[in-house]
Motif scaffolding. Sequence first.
Motif, PDB file in Angstrom:
ATOM      1  N   ARG A 187       4.127  -6.725  -3.761  1.00  0.00           N
ATOM      2  CA  ARG A 187       3.168  -7.773  -3.436  1.00  0.00           C
ATOM      3  C   ARG A 187       3.834  -8.902  -2.649  1.00  0.00           C
ATOM      4  O   ARG A 187       5.036  -9.113  -2.760  1.00  0.00           O
ATOM      5  CB  ARG A 187       2.538  -8.336  -4.717  1.00  0.00           C
ATOM      6  N   SER A 193       1.659  -5.033   7.568  1.00  0.00           N
ATOM      7  CA  SER A 193       0.594  -4.322   8.280  1.00  0.00           C
ATOM      8  C   SER A 193       0.987  -3.926   9.700  1.00  0.00           C
ATOM      9  O   SER A 193       0.370  -3.037  10.290  1.00  0.00           O
ATOM     10  CB  SER A 193      -0.672  -5.178   8.324  1.00  0.00           C
ATOM     11  N   THR A 223      -0.692   2.559   0.451  1.00  0.00           N
ATOM     12  CA  THR A 223      -1.922   1.804   0.686  1.00  0.00           C
ATOM     13  C   THR A 223      -1.582   0.327   0.818  1.00  0.00           C
ATOM     14  O   THR A 223      -0.864  -0.218  -0.030  1.00  0.00           O
ATOM     15  CB  THR A 223      -2.931   1.990  -0.461  1.00  0.00           C
ATOM     16  N   LEU A 224      -2.095  -0.292   1.871  1.00  0.00           N
ATOM     17  CA  LEU A 224      -1.871  -1.722   2.101  1.00  0.00           C
ATOM     18  C   LEU A 224      -3.192  -2.472   2.011  1.00  0.00           C
ATOM     19  O   LEU A 224      -4.198  -2.040   2.562  1.00  0.00           O
ATOM     20  CB  LEU A 224      -1.265  -1.971   3.483  1.00  0.00           C
ATOM     21  N   GLU A 225      -3.166  -3.604   1.298  1.00  0.00           N
ATOM     22  CA  GLU A 225      -4.322  -4.485   1.213  1.00  0.00           C
ATOM     23  C   GLU A 225      -3.890  -5.898   1.589  1.00  0.00           C
ATOM     24  O   GLU A 225      -2.897  -6.400   1.055  1.00  0.00           O
ATOM     25  CB  GLU A 225      -4.901  -4.507  -0.209  1.00  0.00           C
ATOM     26  N   LYS A 226      -4.639  -6.532   2.487  1.00  0.00           N
ATOM     27  CA  LYS A 226      -4.339  -7.909   2.859  1.00  0.00           C
ATOM     28  C   LYS A 226      -4.672  -8.843   1.699  1.00  0.00           C
ATOM     29  O   LYS A 226      -5.712  -8.706   1.058  1.00  0.00           O
ATOM     30  CB  LYS A 226      -5.159  -8.314   4.090  1.00  0.00           C
ATOM     31  N   ILE A 227      -3.779  -9.783   1.427  1.00  0.00           N
ATOM     32  CA  ILE A 227      -4.015 -10.779   0.382  1.00  0.00           C
ATOM     33  C   ILE A 227      -4.837 -11.911   0.980  1.00  0.00           C
ATOM     34  O   ILE A 227      -4.419 -12.569   1.940  1.00  0.00           O
ATOM     35  CB  ILE A 227      -2.683 -11.310  -0.178  1.00  0.00           C
ATOM     36  N   HIS A 228      -6.013 -12.122   0.440  1.00  0.00           N
ATOM     37  CA  HIS A 228      -6.930 -13.145   0.937  1.00  0.00           C
ATOM     38  C   HIS A 228      -6.852 -14.406   0.069  1.00  0.00           C
ATOM     39  O   HIS A 228      -6.241 -14.414  -1.003  1.00  0.00           O
ATOM     40  CB  HIS A 228      -8.363 -12.612   0.930  1.00  0.00           C
ATOM     41  N   GLN A 237       0.403 -12.605   7.528  1.00  0.00           N
ATOM     42  CA  GLN A 237      -0.369 -11.568   6.852  1.00  0.00           C
ATOM     43  C   GLN A 237       0.468 -10.961   5.726  1.00  0.00           C
ATOM     44  O   GLN A 237       1.393 -10.178   5.971  1.00  0.00           O
ATOM     45  CB  GLN A 237      -0.791 -10.494   7.856  1.00  0.00           C
ATOM     46  N   ALA A 239       0.802  -8.665   2.286  1.00  0.00           N
ATOM     47  CA  ALA A 239       0.147  -7.450   1.804  1.00  0.00           C
ATOM     48  C   ALA A 239       0.490  -7.136   0.364  1.00  0.00           C
ATOM     49  O   ALA A 239       1.597  -7.427  -0.120  1.00  0.00           O
ATOM     50  CB  ALA A 239       0.528  -6.254   2.685  1.00  0.00           C
ATOM     51  N   HIS A 240      -0.480  -6.531  -0.299  1.00  0.00           N
ATOM     52  CA  HIS A 240      -0.269  -5.854  -1.586  1.00  0.00           C
ATOM     53  C   HIS A 240      -0.131  -4.371  -1.250  1.00  0.00           C
ATOM     54  O   HIS A 240      -1.028  -3.776  -0.645  1.00  0.00           O
ATOM     55  CB  HIS A 240      -1.452  -6.094  -2.519  1.00  0.00           C
ATOM     56  N   THR A 242       0.538  -0.447  -2.507  1.00  0.00           N
ATOM     57  CA  THR A 242       0.524   0.518  -3.603  1.00  0.00           C
ATOM     58  C   THR A 242       1.176   1.811  -3.134  1.00  0.00           C
ATOM     59  O   THR A 242       0.873   2.316  -2.043  1.00  0.00           O
ATOM     60  CB  THR A 242      -0.917   0.810  -4.069  1.00  0.00           C
TER      61      THR A 242
END
Length: 413
Positions: A187, A193, A223-228, A237, A239-240, A242
């Motif tokens: 995290r 990204s 898997t990448l998710e942007k932290i908002h 940017q 990322a979290h 997984t």
Amino acid sequence: MSTETTLAAGQATASPERLYGVCDYYDAESLLTDGERRVLGRLRSFLDEKAHPLLADHWERGEFPTELGQPLIDLDLMEPAELTGGASGAEPVPARGIYQGFRIFELARTDASLATWYTAQAGLFRTAIRVGASEAQQREWMPRVIDFSLKGVFSLTEPESGSDIAGGLSTTARREGDGWILDGAKRWIGGASTADVLAVFARDVADGQVKAFLVEREAPGVTLEKIHGKTSLRMMQNAHITLTGVRVPEAMRLHNVNSFRDVAAMLRAMRSDVAWIATGLQAGAFEAALGYVNERKQFGRSLGSFQLVQEKLARMLGNVTASLSLVVRLTEQQAKGIYRDQESALAKMQTSLLMRETVALAREVVGGNGITLDTDVARFHADAEAVYSYEGTHEINALIIGRALTGESAFTR
């Protein structure tokens, strides 16, 4: 942001040949060579003309100005050919540490997200390869790191482990045949990204020791998710990440990372970069505030003519000067090969502490306009909070120093 700032009435102005003017009160810039100053001058021109006009809008939208990425790379800042001898075909000589520090300072003086983005490659990822890779791996990867043809990020922090990552790291690595299987999560990984590979740190289930792997960003199971919802470093940017059953060949394991001790050696080297960011950010906030109070008029006179404002300006300058002195001396020590945990920790802790006060004073003297993006001060004020915490919180760095002073570890066991 202007290149030069005029000193108070009755004093001399900064020489037009100098880059840093009043924010470098004791002329640390004089330690730079003419060639280094030319490279930094080109960076200054790019930041002032191309980058600065985009910052407020992108910061408010929480988006990184991707159009600046390649032009920044094209400036050839990491190991400039004209400084290293690379252009002549001779064996390259690495750019001096003091130049690398001022490169970070210049970026952070403009924007902390830009400095963080560039340093993710030039500092964190490069250090992971320099310290963690074998000689053969370095020969293959390091030239690509320097020219950005292999972009990477440092993936250590986890959702449940930040300050306690040494003992709390829970991402696992399991040997299977001629490769490894990684499972877990990371995290706050900035720049993930747009990276080609992620330098992922995981605990070997066989021996319990920490290992490191270069994982392709688009590998199956990643898997990448942007932290908002961030209120600091909004352009960066984060990322979290997984990792679920991610397969990595043995050739992509960093062969010199075999325990957390090896990771600590990386952190020891990288904390000086963050101290330079904290120092440059202060300089940017101070210059923005100084420019504002010299132009803004209240009660029929400039804000800069009031005693209480001048006292705050003096404190800000003192903080910037003290911080610059710290990071310059630390960099000189490291250039001699002297790397000590407590010295890096002291620089990161103290520059970040002074930075927090400096940006608060800057916002204070700018008044109500200090909470808008128009003056730059609000951006520096908010971004300082992220810099204050990353690469070791104030408390963690204080405990590293305390352990060195007393010989006793006060870390929670």
